[in-house]
Design an enzyme around this catalytic site. Structure first.
Site, PDB file in Angstrom:
ATOM      1  N   PRO A 112      21.443  18.015 -17.682  1.00 30.08           N
ATOM      2  CA  PRO A 112      21.123  17.138 -16.560  1.00 30.08           C
ATOM      3  C   PRO A 112      20.190  16.009 -16.992  1.00 30.08           C
ATOM      4  O   PRO A 112      19.208  16.235 -17.686  1.00 30.08           O
ATOM      5  CB  PRO A 112      20.430  18.080 -15.571  1.00 30.08           C
ATOM      6  N   GLU A 113      20.538  14.775 -16.617  1.00 34.61           N
ATOM      7  CA  GLU A 113      19.727  13.626 -16.981  1.00 34.61           C
ATOM      8  C   GLU A 113      18.868  13.198 -15.800  1.00 34.61           C
ATOM      9  O   GLU A 113      18.851  13.857 -14.758  1.00 34.61           O
ATOM     10  CB  GLU A 113      20.634  12.507 -17.485  1.00 34.61           C
TER      11      GLU A 113
END
Length: 269
Positions: free
Chosen positions: A2-3
């Site tokens: 996840p960014e």
């Protein structure tokens, strides 16, 4: 992994469910994540939580005496469920509230983190972070100054947390495409004008991703269980062998810093 937009989406999704809630129980089912979950988190029992904010890819869940610092790692998700809901495999950390709900961290790979940060202090992992990409401090002048002594690839540079936080692989590729900058170009050979364009496009891409719910990754779902949608509008990332929407050239992929780097050989120089 996840960014920043995924973490921001998760933070916003959790906020109305955890802010102002009274903690009744803290359960640590598997303490060995990236770092051990500290036992002192049980001190939160009986406390009422404040808000939840984001710094880089860390979520800071604030209490009067400090903050729970959480990171999703490679595959972690946070969700709010009824406290009676049976645990899932890889549910490692749980906070139960007086209203009968529970916040749970599920992390199959155990690369995530749940840490404690005392009030008016910062963990070393927070202290070393560069500016937020959506802040006023991050602009072309700042970026050009930070890149002046960096001879490595520009893509690796903008993914370095000491330069700017939260510009992960997907969004670095997309921002460089919009700026017409080849991912392998030496960072110190990007002009001030192009640094300004790149900084603006980083902000644009991240804001758009946040608005649309984050990028759909196989391991990521929002706090309510629904996926993000930004992946449907990517220009180059994951599109190797397809035609560039701007010039019809074939999108290519190369490895930089052990990461796949997608680009258009004609549009990006």
């Amino acid at each position: 992994m996840p960014e920043l937009p995924e973490v921001e989406t998760t933070t916003r999704g959790l906020a109305p469910h955890v802010t102002g809630q009274t903690v009744t129980t803290v359960n640590i089912y598997q303490p060995q994540l990236r770092w051990p979950i500290p036992k002192e988190l049980t001190q939160l029992e009986g406390q009422t939580s404040g808000d939840i904010t984001r710094r880089a890819k860390y979520m800071l869940w604030n209490f009067p005496q400090g903050s729970v610092v959480m990171h999703l790692g490679m595959s972690g998700t946070m969700r709010v469920v009824d406290a009676e809901t049976p645990l899932k495999k890889h549910d490692h950390f749980e906070v139960v509230f007086a209203n009968g709900k529970a916040l749970r961290l599920n992390d199959p790979r155990r690369f995530g983190a749940v840490l404690w940060q005392e009030k008016n202090t910062e963990l070393s992992i927070i202290q070393s972070l560069g500016p937020e990409p959506l802040s006023n401090h991050f602009d072309g002048n700042y970026l050009h100054q930070k890149l002046a002594k960096r001879k490595g690839a520009i893509k690796n540079a903008i993914m370095t947390n000491a330069v700017v936080v939260g510009v992960g692989n997907i969004y670095a590729s997309e921002s460089l495409f919009l700026s017409g900058i080849h991912p392998k170009r030496a960072a110190n050979r990007v002009s001030k004008e192009r640094c300004q364009l790149l900084a603006n496009n980083i902000k644009l891409v991240l804001k758009k991703a946040i608005q649309q719910g984050g990028t759909t990754l196989k391991d990521f779902t929002q706090a309510d269980g629904s996926p993000g949608y930004f992946a449907q509008q990517l220009n180059v990332y994951g599109r190797e062998g397809e035609s560039c929407a701007q010039c019809q050239s074939i999108i290519k992929n190369m490895t930089l810093g052990q990461r796949s780097s997608f680009y258009c050989p004609k549009c990006q120089r």
